[in-house]
Design a protein around this motif. Structure first.
Motif, PDB file in Angstrom:
ATOM      1  N   SER A 159       0.830  -1.244   0.015  1.00 49.87           N
ATOM      2  CA  SER A 159      -0.190   0.062   0.084  1.00 49.87           C
ATOM      3  C   SER A 159       0.846   1.327   0.072  1.00 49.87           C
ATOM      4  N   THR A 161       3.057   1.749  -2.197  1.00 45.45           N
ATOM      5  CA  THR A 161       3.801   2.100  -3.658  1.00 45.45           C
ATOM      6  C   THR A 161       3.252   3.427  -4.095  1.00 45.45           C
ATOM      7  N   GLY A 162       1.881   3.858  -3.725  1.00 51.34           N
ATOM      8  CA  GLY A 162       1.721   5.203  -4.333  1.00 51.34           C
ATOM      9  C   GLY A 162       2.435   6.322  -3.510  1.00 51.34           C
ATOM     10  N   ALA A 191      -2.404   3.296  -7.882  1.00 51.36           N
ATOM     11  CA  ALA A 191      -1.423   4.263  -7.495  1.00 51.36           C
ATOM     12  C   ALA A 191      -0.870   5.389  -8.555  1.00 51.36           C
TER      13      ALA A 191
END
Length: 256
Positions: A159, A161-162, A191
């Motif tokens: 989570s 990653t964005g 993302a």
């Protein structure tokens, strides 16, 4: 398929490598602060346009571009090279037709260094920083050293990653957001990734499954995302197989 908030694909083997990489990054932070690096990046030259180079290559030739990898070692192999002339290799790859080159900043896993990016620049090709990214500090290191893009692995970052993608964008780095299954692909798309890598290799077991690219690349919205195939590209037949999955839409592949 909805991605769980705590998604992570890290097992015992990969977890040990990530812990060591984090320790190395923490040591680097003790020598130079993130703030100091960010300030220095403000004076750095503009990045070369990694994603744009791949898109342009496909648009003008109809063939996938090659991201050719330079590494003295790999956690995937027991083979190491005691001496590696990064400049010569980068120029050789350029002369052979590579669109971009990939260099490694980590000494322990890849026998690379931040200086490799500067050496690879002699080929006048966009540079991908191929590292196991566990900390946003690595993004700053790579940008300062001269990289034009970086690899972000969804199976490791989940989570986050964005957030990592946004940090890379803030310093003008393109990002290959790497995935291995539908959940990770969903995370990458949500993302906002515009360059998604599909890796046939399971980083925990090191096994190759060509079916991963065959299954996932057709699910990538190729009207707005470039796809990168990685894991076991070894021949012209592999290139043709991967190209067929893209149905004339632009993408590249990375040698591994």
């Amino acid at each position: 398929m909805s991605a769980p908030a705590d998604y992570c694909a890290v097992g015992p083997r990969l977890g040990a490598l990530l812990a060591q990489r984090q320790a190395d990054v923490d040591h680097a932070k003790s020598k130079r602060s993130p703030g100091s690096l960010t300030g220095a990046i403000g004076e750095a030259v503009k990045t070369a346009g990694f994603r744009a180079a791949l898109f342009h290559h496909f648009a003008t030739t109809g063939r996938p571009g090659v991201i050719a990898e330079i590494a003295g070692a790999s956690p995937l192999s027991k083979v190491t090279r005691s001496r590696l002339d990064v400049r010569d290799l980068a120029e050789d790859f350029r002369d052979a037709g590579a669109t971009c080159v990939s260099a490694c900043q980590d000494r322990r896993l890849f026998r690379g260094s931040l200086a490799d990016f500067k050496a690879a620049k002699a080929a006048n090709l966009p540079i991908l920083a191929h590292d196991v990214v566990v900390d946003q500090y690595q993004i700053l290191e790579a940008r300062y050293a001269g990289a034009d893009a970086i690899v972000l692995i969804v199976g490791i970052l989940g989570s986050q990653t964005g957030d990592f993608l946004a940090r890379a964008q803030s310093v003008m780095l393109d990002s290959i957001v790497e995935v291995r299954n539908e959940i990770e692909l969903e995370i990458a798309i949500e993302a906002g990734a515009n360059l998604i890598g599909v890796n046939d290799r399971n980083l925990e077991t090191l096994e190759i499954d060509p079916g991963v690219c065959e299954r996932l690349i057709p699910q990538i919205p190729l009207d707005r995302v470039l796809a990168v195939a990685a894991g076991d590209i070894r021949s012209l037949a592999d290139i043709d197989r991967i190209k067929a999955l893209g149905a004339q839409r632009p993408f590249a592949f990375r040698t591994c």
